[in-house]
Design a protein around this motif. Structure first.
Motif, PDB file in Angstrom:
ATOM      1  N   ALA A 170       0.822  -1.215   0.000  1.00 52.11           N
ATOM      2  CA  ALA A 170       0.000   0.000   0.000  1.00 52.11           C
ATOM      3  C   ALA A 170       0.854   1.262   0.000  1.00 52.11           C
ATOM      4  N   ARG A 171       1.951   1.248   0.727  1.00 54.60           N
ATOM      5  CA  ARG A 171       2.807   2.443   0.774  1.00 54.60           C
ATOM      6  C   ARG A 171       3.362   2.769  -0.608  1.00 54.60           C
ATOM      7  N   TRP A 172       3.774   1.749  -1.332  1.00 60.36           N
ATOM      8  CA  TRP A 172       4.297   1.955  -2.680  1.00 60.36           C
ATOM      9  C   TRP A 172       3.206   2.541  -3.576  1.00 60.36           C
ATOM     10  N   LEU A 173       2.009   1.957  -3.529  1.00 62.86           N
ATOM     11  CA  LEU A 173       0.924   2.415  -4.399  1.00 62.86           C
ATOM     12  C   LEU A 173       0.526   3.851  -4.075  1.00 62.86           C
ATOM     13  N   ARG A 174       0.476   4.213  -2.803  1.00 65.26           N
ATOM     14  CA  ARG A 174       0.150   5.593  -2.428  1.00 65.26           C
ATOM     15  C   ARG A 174       1.184   6.559  -2.985  1.00 65.26           C
ATOM     16  N   SER A 175       2.466   6.185  -2.891  1.00 66.99           N
ATOM     17  CA  SER A 175       3.527   7.050  -3.386  1.00 66.99           C
ATOM     18  C   SER A 175       3.445   7.213  -4.892  1.00 66.99           C
ATOM     19  N   TRP A 176       3.222   6.102  -5.593  1.00 67.85           N
ATOM     20  CA  TRP A 176       3.085   6.184  -7.055  1.00 67.85           C
ATOM     21  C   TRP A 176       1.889   7.057  -7.424  1.00 67.85           C
ATOM     22  N   SER A 177       0.773   6.895  -6.735  1.00 66.59           N
ATOM     23  CA  SER A 177      -0.441   7.659  -7.032  1.00 66.59           C
ATOM     24  C   SER A 177      -0.209   9.152  -6.822  1.00 66.59           C
ATOM     25  N   GLN A 178       0.500   9.515  -5.762  1.00 66.50           N
ATOM     26  CA  GLN A 178       0.777  10.931  -5.514  1.00 66.50           C
ATOM     27  C   GLN A 178       1.581  11.540  -6.653  1.00 66.50           C
TER      28      GLN A 178
END
Length: 201
Positions: A170-178
């Motif tokens: 989830a942390r990776w996906l949040r960072s990519w989304s930002q």
């Protein structure tokens, strides 16, 4: 379009209830369908200023895994755990808006459950806007540019070659989304600036 999430632990009832409340906030309405539920989405969750003319249907399916012993071992080596369930988020089309919504749904699920997003070569190329010749491989080093966990799983194909896929948390996906939304906003600002600077005289 389909995103696949793999659960490495079965979520508790309280976790599922919290997830239901969050998904209810994303979707105008929901309805049960065979094997899952349908979410009716009226706008891209990260930006309420982009509503749709008509609500779009996004389907969530959860099912047990039917992996061979060799495939289970591939996962154990690659991610250090054995997947227990898979959730599929199915979008009505391949549009950029549908991709954004699928990722927003995935992020909510992953933030509350022990789930990892499966990134195949084709999805990776779509996420990073790569359009190489069909025989080119996805440059997986791009996944290393974001904080969070990235796992690589190799499966042996029928022809003896290795097929690679990646899993992110989830942390990776949040960072990519930002970063993705920052690029979208920059592009939109660039278009507005270009239009406003035209000389009509």
């Amino acid at each position: 379009m389909r995103l696949r999430l793999f659960f490495t632990e079965l979520p508790a009832e309280s976790t599922l209830n919290a997830l239901d409340r969050r998904l209810s906030a994303l979707a105008r309405s929901q309805e049960p369908i065979d094997g899952g539920r349908r979410l009716w989405i009226t706008h891209i969750p990260e930006t309420i200023t982009r509503p749709f003319l008509h609500a779009r249907a996004f389907d969530l399916f959860v099912s047990a895994l039917r992996f061979s012993t060799a495939e289970i071992e591939d996962f154990r080596i690659g991610i250090g755990a054995t997947p227990k369930r898979v959730m599929i988020c199915h979008a009505p089309d391949e549009s950029p808006e549908s991709l954004e919504i699928c990722f927003a749904i995935a992020a909510e699920v992953m933030s509350r459950c022990a789930a990892l997003l499966n990134i195949s070569e084709s999805l990776g190329k779509q996420m990073f806007h790569i359009k190489p010749p069909l025989d080119d491989e996805f440059p997986s080093h791009l996944l290393d540019d974001f904080p969070g966990s990235v796992y690589e799983v190799a499966h042996e194909k029928a022809d003896g070659d290795l097929g690679l896929e990646w899993f992110v948390d989830a942390r990776w996906l949040r960072s990519w989304s930002q970063q993705h939304y920052r690029h979208l906003q920059a592009d939109a600002h660039s278009e507005v600036s270009r239009f406003s600077s035209l000389d009509y005289t």
